[in-house]
Design an enzyme around this catalytic site. Structure first.
Site, PDB file in Angstrom:
ATOM      1  N   GLU A 259      49.514  24.438  56.616  1.00 21.99           N
ATOM      2  CA  GLU A 259      50.600  23.328  56.608  1.00 21.99           C
ATOM      3  C   GLU A 259      49.861  22.009  57.143  1.00 21.99           C
ATOM      4  OE1 GLU A 259      53.855  23.239  56.300  1.00 21.99           O
ATOM      5  OE2 GLU A 259      54.140  21.178  57.337  1.00 21.99           O
TER       6      GLU A 259
ATOM      7  N   SER B 203      43.473   7.258  47.767  1.00 24.02           N
ATOM      8  CA  SER B 203      42.670   7.289  46.602  1.00 24.02           C
ATOM      9  C   SER B 203      43.150   6.259  45.372  1.00 24.02           C
ATOM     10  CB  SER B 203      42.424   8.399  45.836  1.00 24.02           C
ATOM     11  OG  SER B 203      41.917   9.323  46.870  1.00 24.02           O
TER      12      SER B 203
ATOM     13  N   SER C  38      64.056  24.450  50.793  1.00 22.06           N
ATOM     14  CA  SER C  38      63.693  23.339  50.307  1.00 22.06           C
ATOM     15  C   SER C  38      62.364  22.688  49.690  1.00 22.06           C
ATOM     16  CB  SER C  38      64.405  22.353  51.080  1.00 22.06           C
ATOM     17  OG  SER C  38      63.779  20.907  50.611  1.00 22.06           O
ATOM     18  N   SER C  39      61.498  22.990  50.665  1.00 24.16           N
ATOM     19  CA  SER C  39      59.859  22.793  50.251  1.00 24.16           C
ATOM     20  C   SER C  39      59.570  23.767  49.097  1.00 24.16           C
ATOM     21  CB  SER C  39      59.047  23.109  51.473  1.00 24.16           C
ATOM     22  OG  SER C  39      59.248  22.502  52.586  1.00 24.16           O
TER      23      SER C  39
ATOM     24  N   TYR D 262      47.192  20.681  56.194  1.00 23.46           N
ATOM     25  CA  TYR D 262      46.655  20.132  54.894  1.00 23.46           C
ATOM     26  C   TYR D 262      47.702  19.690  54.118  1.00 23.46           C
ATOM     27  CZ  TYR D 262      42.112  20.656  56.964  1.00 23.46           C
ATOM     28  OH  TYR D 262      41.021  20.291  57.756  1.00 23.46           O
TER      29      TYR D 262
ATOM     30  N   ARG E 173      49.013  19.744  78.014  1.00 20.14           N
ATOM     31  CA  ARG E 173      50.026  19.171  77.278  1.00 20.14           C
ATOM     32  C   ARG E 173      51.274  19.978  77.466  1.00 20.14           C
ATOM     33  NH1 ARG E 173      48.966  21.903  71.219  1.00 20.14           N
ATOM     34  NH2 ARG E 173      50.829  20.960  70.740  1.00 20.14           N
TER      35      ARG E 173
ATOM     36  N   TRP F  63      56.883  23.571  68.750  1.00 22.77           N
ATOM     37  CA  TRP F  63      57.271  23.526  67.367  1.00 22.77           C
ATOM     38  C   TRP F  63      56.433  24.696  66.748  1.00 22.77           C
ATOM     39  CZ3 TRP F  63      53.848  23.067  62.798  1.00 22.77           C
ATOM     40  CH2 TRP F  63      52.446  23.111  63.006  1.00 22.77           C
TER      41      TRP F  63
ATOM     42  N   HIS G 120      41.145  28.959  64.560  1.00 26.06           N
ATOM     43  CA  HIS G 120      40.504  27.939  65.332  1.00 26.06           C
ATOM     44  C   HIS G 120      41.645  27.296  66.403  1.00 26.06           C
ATOM     45  CE1 HIS G 120      41.393  24.809  61.779  1.00 26.06           C
ATOM     46  NE2 HIS G 120      42.317  24.847  62.812  1.00 26.06           N
ATOM     47  N   HIS G 121      42.894  27.727  66.216  1.00 27.76           N
ATOM     48  CA  HIS G 121      43.897  27.518  67.063  1.00 27.76           C
ATOM     49  C   HIS G 121      43.998  28.586  68.162  1.00 27.76           C
ATOM     50  CE1 HIS G 121      45.592  24.233  64.637  1.00 27.76           C
ATOM     51  NE2 HIS G 121      45.248  24.941  63.686  1.00 27.76           N
TER      52      HIS G 121
ATOM     53  N   ASP H 195      61.198  12.708  33.473  1.00 31.11           N
ATOM     54  CA  ASP H 195      62.067  12.855  34.965  1.00 31.11           C
ATOM     55  C   ASP H 195      61.065  14.169  35.208  1.00 31.11           C
ATOM     56  OD1 ASP H 195      63.665  13.914  36.867  1.00 31.11           O
ATOM     57  OD2 ASP H 195      65.293  12.929  35.861  1.00 31.11           O
TER      58      ASP H 195
ATOM     59  N   LYS I 281      35.108  12.941  50.724  1.00 31.74           N
ATOM     60  CA  LYS I 281      36.137  11.926  50.287  1.00 31.74           C
ATOM     61  C   LYS I 281      36.040  10.674  51.349  1.00 31.74           C
ATOM     62  CE  LYS I 281      39.907  15.075  49.441  1.00 31.74           C
ATOM     63  NZ  LYS I 281      40.226  14.581  48.137  1.00 31.74           N
TER      64      LYS I 281
ATOM     65  N   HIS J 259      60.918  17.114  68.632  1.00 31.80           N
ATOM     66  CA  HIS J 259      60.074  16.097  68.197  1.00 31.80           C
ATOM     67  C   HIS J 259      58.973  16.575  67.198  1.00 31.80           C
ATOM     68  CE1 HIS J 259      57.144  12.736  67.971  1.00 31.80           C
ATOM     69  NE2 HIS J 259      56.304  13.560  68.240  1.00 31.80           N
TER      70      HIS J 259
ATOM     71  N   HIS K 149      47.630  26.182  59.824  1.00 25.35           N
ATOM     72  CA  HIS K 149      46.799  25.563  59.294  1.00 25.35           C
ATOM     73  C   HIS K 149      46.835  24.945  57.946  1.00 25.35           C
ATOM     74  CE1 HIS K 149      43.313  23.346  59.608  1.00 25.35           C
ATOM     75  NE2 HIS K 149      42.797  23.473  58.492  1.00 25.35           N
TER      76      HIS K 149
ATOM     77  N   THR L 278      35.820  17.074  53.324  1.00 29.13           N
ATOM     78  CA  THR L 278      36.607  15.828  53.943  1.00 29.13           C
ATOM     79  C   THR L 278      35.535  14.582  54.019  1.00 29.13           C
ATOM     80  OG1 THR L 278      37.725  17.393  55.205  1.00 29.13           O
ATOM     81  CG2 THR L 278      37.985  15.010  55.699  1.00 29.13           C
TER      82      THR L 278
HETATM   83  C1  HEM Z   1      37.646  17.628  60.347  1.00 33.66           C
HETATM   84  C2  HEM Z   1      39.055  18.296  60.083  1.00 33.66           C
HETATM   85  C3  HEM Z   1      39.603  19.108  61.132  1.00 33.66           C
HETATM   86  C4  HEM Z   1      39.179  19.838  62.046  1.00 33.66           C
HETATM   87  C5  HEM Z   1      37.707  20.403  62.230  1.00 33.66           C
HETATM   88  C6  HEM Z   1      40.343  20.364  62.918  1.00 33.66           C
HETATM   89  C7  HEM Z   1      40.172  21.201  63.945  1.00 33.66           C
HETATM   90  C8  HEM Z   1      41.232  21.502  64.855  1.00 33.66           C
HETATM   91  C9  HEM Z   1      41.167  22.651  66.125  1.00 33.66           C
HETATM   92  C10 HEM Z   1      39.805  23.131  66.366  1.00 33.66           C
HETATM   93  C11 HEM Z   1      42.200  22.489  66.652  1.00 33.66           C
HETATM   94  C12 HEM Z   1      42.896  23.340  67.562  1.00 33.66           C
HETATM   95  C13 HEM Z   1      42.592  22.735  69.055  1.00 33.66           C
HETATM   96  C14 HEM Z   1      43.195  23.550  70.084  1.00 33.66           C
HETATM   97  O1  HEM Z   1      44.386  23.903  70.093  1.00 33.66           O
HETATM   98  O2  HEM Z   1      42.240  23.830  71.102  1.00 33.66           O
HETATM   99  C15 HEM Z   1      43.202  21.617  65.724  1.00 33.66           C
HETATM  100  C16 HEM Z   1      44.732  21.288  66.168  1.00 33.66           C
HETATM  101  C17 HEM Z   1      45.464  20.828  65.239  1.00 33.66           C
HETATM  102  N1  HEM Z   1      45.127  19.860  64.106  1.00 33.66           N
HETATM  103 FE1  HEM Z   1      43.312  19.783  63.542  1.00 33.66          FE
HETATM  104  N2  HEM Z   1      41.419  19.631  62.598  1.00 33.66           N
HETATM  105  C18 HEM Z   1      41.092  18.935  61.391  1.00 33.66           C
HETATM  106  C19 HEM Z   1      41.992  18.036  60.546  1.00 33.66           C
HETATM  107  C20 HEM Z   1      43.162  17.976  60.851  1.00 33.66           C
HETATM  108  C21 HEM Z   1      44.447  17.531  59.875  1.00 33.66           C
HETATM  109  C22 HEM Z   1      43.779  16.726  58.822  1.00 33.66           C
HETATM  110  C23 HEM Z   1      45.421  17.592  60.510  1.00 33.66           C
HETATM  111  C24 HEM Z   1      46.789  17.281  60.001  1.00 33.66           C
HETATM  112  C25 HEM Z   1      46.975  16.270  59.224  1.00 33.66           C
HETATM  113  C26 HEM Z   1      45.144  18.589  61.538  1.00 33.66           C
HETATM  114  C27 HEM Z   1      46.387  18.803  62.596  1.00 33.66           C
HETATM  115  C28 HEM Z   1      46.238  19.469  63.592  1.00 33.66           C
HETATM  116  C29 HEM Z   1      47.253  19.828  64.434  1.00 33.66           C
HETATM  117  C30 HEM Z   1      48.833  19.585  64.234  1.00 33.66           C
HETATM  118  C31 HEM Z   1      46.882  20.564  65.637  1.00 33.66           C
HETATM  119  C32 HEM Z   1      47.377  21.022  66.819  1.00 33.66           C
HETATM  120  C33 HEM Z   1      48.539  22.102  66.467  1.00 33.66           C
HETATM  121  C34 HEM Z   1      49.157  22.465  67.783  1.00 33.66           C
HETATM  122  O3  HEM Z   1      48.667  23.275  68.604  1.00 33.66           O
HETATM  123  O4  HEM Z   1      50.314  22.131  68.166  1.00 33.66           O
HETATM  124  N3  HEM Z   1      44.067  18.472  61.975  1.00 33.66           N
HETATM  125  N4  HEM Z   1      42.534  21.270  64.826  1.00 33.66           N
HETATM  126 CU   LIG Z   2      43.996  24.236  62.145  1.00 34.92          CU
END
Ligand code: HEM
Ligand SMILES: [Cu+2]
Lengths: 531, 191
Positions: free
Chosen positions: A260, A273, A174-175, A262, A455, A146, A307-308, A110, A336, A81, A258, A333
């Site tokens: 990614e 916008s 591809s990307s 964005y 999770r 993933w 932060h992950h 093009d 915006k 998924h 990370h 952010t």
């Molecule tokens: C103000 C903006 C953001 C902050 C401060 C933020 C912060 C965080 C933090 C600290 C985590 C880790 C949490 C943990 O595993 O304990 C996290 C996970 C994640 N964030 Fe964000 N995030 C932000 C915006 C976004 C955006 C814009 C996206 C994607 C479009 C995103 C996608 C993700 C994803 C996919 C994970 C989980 C990854 C995983 O463990 O599978 N975040 N974020």
């Molecule tokens: Cu992140």
């Protein structure tokens, strides 16, 4: 903003709109519109496929205890998924939109590299075929999430890992090809007078996204290669016994990961916008600040990866650094969101479906941003990490964020693509069903997450039963709501609807509205003059 | 093809972008040694040095502080032994030299070779942990059924920051017989 001096229509010879027919048209096409269409349909198919897998997950989690699938298959579902939604649905949808819209928006005939464009699309279906076929191998497909953390993907994985790695390599190629194409197109193909600071924000955000892709997809390729060699060729990048370090995997992965996330949101910012000013009938507030905010988000995204990884036992100074850097991202952010709201301020707003999705995006994406800030606080992340709170966070930013923006874009530009107005009633029905169900689906996840539900498990403690049942109901409602979207798009593709004028939205701006609807097969053979 | 004036040659942009792709791919791999170096300098991942330190003769014992050092042990995946410290934790002053014994029992009827890998948490403490003697510096041959007592002699640098009052030193004992061959096990260690 801009006018077409030489109407592209007059410049056409008859033979110009001639196009090959049948399957060959699609296999060998180098036309940016065809390739855009292919990408968009492919991503829609992957969206439905990845969505069905999510429904398997929600079916299993509807009640505590094991009922539908066995844990190993459950893990394969969460893995597939995630991979399919990220690399198969969201990223190709953005590439499809880029293919369709960037040449139209900058007045180019093009993409700059049409043949490579064909390749970058056509290797994708094979990547996913390989990935999906790995599920039929003995021992099943990838089941390590993933994020494919070592040693789950090395020591403890099955042989399907080799196929997983191969598929990831193809997706990455591809990307990268797509990104190169976007950059060259934007740098070299802009119509005379289309200076950088006149480009629509969708073009700008994609330009920056493309650089992010160039910077991090090769790192992903490196990590999957290391996983492969650790598993099969006796290296020890991530194996402590051989002198490696499993935590290094996480550093490398999130150095890609990370940026990614964005990559999956910056083009959304561009779409929103474009849409909000069109339906607020006011020019975008703070265009230049939007460009700089996008660039600074992209720059900062390289400095926040850990932060992950707060719970991996980093020293305090590192935790603090990554915590503050992460919070700093909230500033651009916030700029915006402020600009979007200010654009609407005292605007003459109407609420057609693209606008509804855009508004939902602004609100729900912000909720996701706020839970992100909570997660960024190191000490509390010790509690939230790897719980459903994280799942709630990233689904708010990715589903009600990125995916909603893609839907907004689809409704906004469908008249240009198909030449007919989509069915507004069904579209609104799709919107309201999606809006309600997406919140039933993801909002309660915050609560079970805060209460400690981890999770990626197929079962859970009894006290989480009620909320999980609600979440599952929301999941099925959201999933089936997307069939309405499919219906609307098929209707429009089959030209069932009122013919659309060149510019169906009164307040819309940009060169794409100056060519007829549907956009002719060849546009801007003579470049427009942008004033 | 297009009638526009290209601003720069397509191929020169493509070359630069492809070069960036190659550089970033290489960068991913370069991060491996860079990370190692970084960890060595900062104690980021809690690795301790695998060479013996020599205690400075006129090192001052800091009697004003008592540090608790906890010991944790684990056997590597599939390793056929029992491995534990003689004591679970000790309390000591920075600057004081201590010896702790670890006990490993080879529970198989074959000669095996073991290698222990240390790790310290929080990682910062690893910078101040100096081992003058450690079984982890060398591969440990274990004859069939042998029980070995392995000493580890260490001291804490008096510069240890005040914020660290307690830390854990853990060892994982891996079975590396397949990599090095059991021929390395010759005479029993007691000789
Ligand atoms: C103000 C903006 C953001 C902050 C401060 C933020 C912060 C965080 C933090 C600290 C985590 C880790 C949490 C943990 O595993 O304990 C996290 C996970 C994640 N964030 Fe964000 N995030 C932000 C915006 C976004 C955006 C814009 C996206 C994607 C479009 C995103 C996608 C993700 C994803 C996919 C994970 C989980 C990854 C995983 O463990 O599978 N975040 N974020
Ligand atoms: Cu992140």
């Amino acid at each position: 903003m801009s006018t077409v001096v030489a109407d592209s229509h007059d410049a056409h010879d008859e033979h110009h709109d001639h196009k090959p027919t049948g399957i060959k048209r699609w296999l060998f096409t180098t036309n940016h519109k065809d390739i855009g269409t292919l990408y968009l349909w492919f991503s829609f198919a992957m969206f439905l496929l990845g969505g069905s897998m999510a429904l398997v997950i929600r079916m299993e989690l509807f009640q505590p205890g094991m009922q539908v699938v066995d844990p190993h298959f459950f893990n394969q579902m969460t893995t597939m998924h995630g991979v399919i939604m990220v690399f198969g649905a969201v990223m190709p949808a953005f590439t499809g939109l880029a293919n369709w819209m960037i040449p139209l928006m900058i007045g180019a005939p093009d993409m700059a590299l049409p043949r490579m464009n064909n390749w970058s699309f056509w290797i994708l279906p094979f990547a996913f075929l390989i990935l999906l076929s790995s599920m039929f191998m003995p021992g099943g497909g990838p089941a390590f999430g993933w994020t494919f953390y070592a040693p789950l993907s090395t020591t403890y994985s099955t042989d399907s890992t080799a196929l997983f790695v191969f598929a990831m390599h193809i997706m990455g190629m591809s990307s990268i090809m797509g990104a190169i194409n976007v950059i060259v197109t934007i740098m070299n193909m802009r119509a005379p007078g289309m200076t950088y600071m006149k480009m629509p924000l969708f073009v700008w955000t994609w330009f920056i996204t493309a650089f992010l892709l160039i910077a991090v997809m090769p790192v992903l390729a490196g990590v999957v290669t290391m996983v492969l060699t650790d598993k099969y060729f006796g290296t020890s990048f991530f194996d402590a016994a051989g002198g490696g370090d499993p935590v290094l995997f996480q550093h490398l992965f999130w150095f890609f990961g990370h940026p990614e996330v964005y990559i999956m949101i910056l083009p959304s910012f561009g779409i929103i916008s474009a849409i909000i000013p069109a339906f607020a009938r006011k020019p975008l507030f703070g265009y230049a600040s939007m460009v700089y905010a996008t660039a600074s988000i992209a720059g900062l995204s390289f400095l926040v990866w850990a932060h992950h990884m707060f719970t991996t036992g980093m020293p305090t100074f590192a935790s603090l650094f990554f915590m503050y850097m992460t919070m700093l991202i909230a500033v651009p952010t916030g700029v915006k969101v402020f600009n979007w709201v200010t654009t609407m301020w005292k605007g003459a707003m109407t609420f057609e479906t693209p606008m509804l999705f855009a508004l939902a995006f602004v609100v729900l994406f912000t909720i996701g941003g706020l839970s992100g800030i909570m997660l960024a606080i190191t000490p509390v992340d010790y509690q939230y990490h790897d719980t459903y709170f994280v799942v709630a966070h990233f689904h708010y930013v990715l589903v009600s964020g990125a995916v909603f923006s893609i839907m907004a874009a689809a409704y906004y530009w469908l008249p240009k693509w198909s030449g007919v107005m989509y069915d507004e009633f069904l579209a609104k029905l799709h919107f309201w069903c999606s809006l309600v169900s997406v919140n039933i689906l993801f909002f309660p996840m915050h609560f079970v997450g805060l209460a400690g539900m981890p999770r990626r498990y197929p079962d859970y403690a009894l006290q989480f039963a009620d909320i999980n049942a609600i979440v599952s109901v929301g999941g099925f409602l959201f999933g089936f709501s997307q069939l309405i979207f499919l219906w609307v798009v098929i209707k429009a593709a089959r030209k069932q609807g009122v013919p659309a004028p060149a510019k169906p939205w009164e307040g819309a701006e940009g060169l794409e509205w100056e060519v007829p609807s549907p956009a002719p097969y060849h546009t801007f053979d003579t470049p427009p003059k942008v004033s | 093809m297009s009638k526009q004036q290209p601003k720069a040659d397509n191929s020169s942009i493509i070359t630069k972008l492809l070069a960036s792709v190659v550089i970033m791919f290489a960068f991913g791999f370069a991060l491996v040694p860079l990370y190692e170096k970084f960890c060595e300098m900062t104690g980021f991942n809690g690795r301790t040095s695998n060479t013996a330190a020599t205690a400075d003769g006129n090192m001052q014992v800091d009697e004003s502080r008592i540090i608790t050092v906890e010991f944790a042990t684990r056997t590597g995946r599939g390793a056929p032994w029992e491995f534990k410290p003689e004591v679970r934790s000790i309390r000591m002053h920075p600057g004081e030299i201590k010896v702790v014994n670890f006990i490993v029992e080879n529970r198989t009827g074959q000669n095996r070779v073991a290698q222990a890998l240390p790790s310290v948490s929080p990682g910062e403490a690893s910078l101040y942990l100096n081992k003058t003697e450690c079984f982890c510096f060398e591969q440990q041959p274990l004859a069939a059924g042998e029980t070995a007592i392995m000493p580890m002699q260490f001291y804490l640098d008096p510069d240890l920051p005040d914020s660290i009052r307690r830390f854990t030193l853990s060892y994982v004992m891996y079975d590396i017989t397949d990599q090095v061959g059991s021929g390395a096990v010759t005479a029993s260690r007691s000789e």
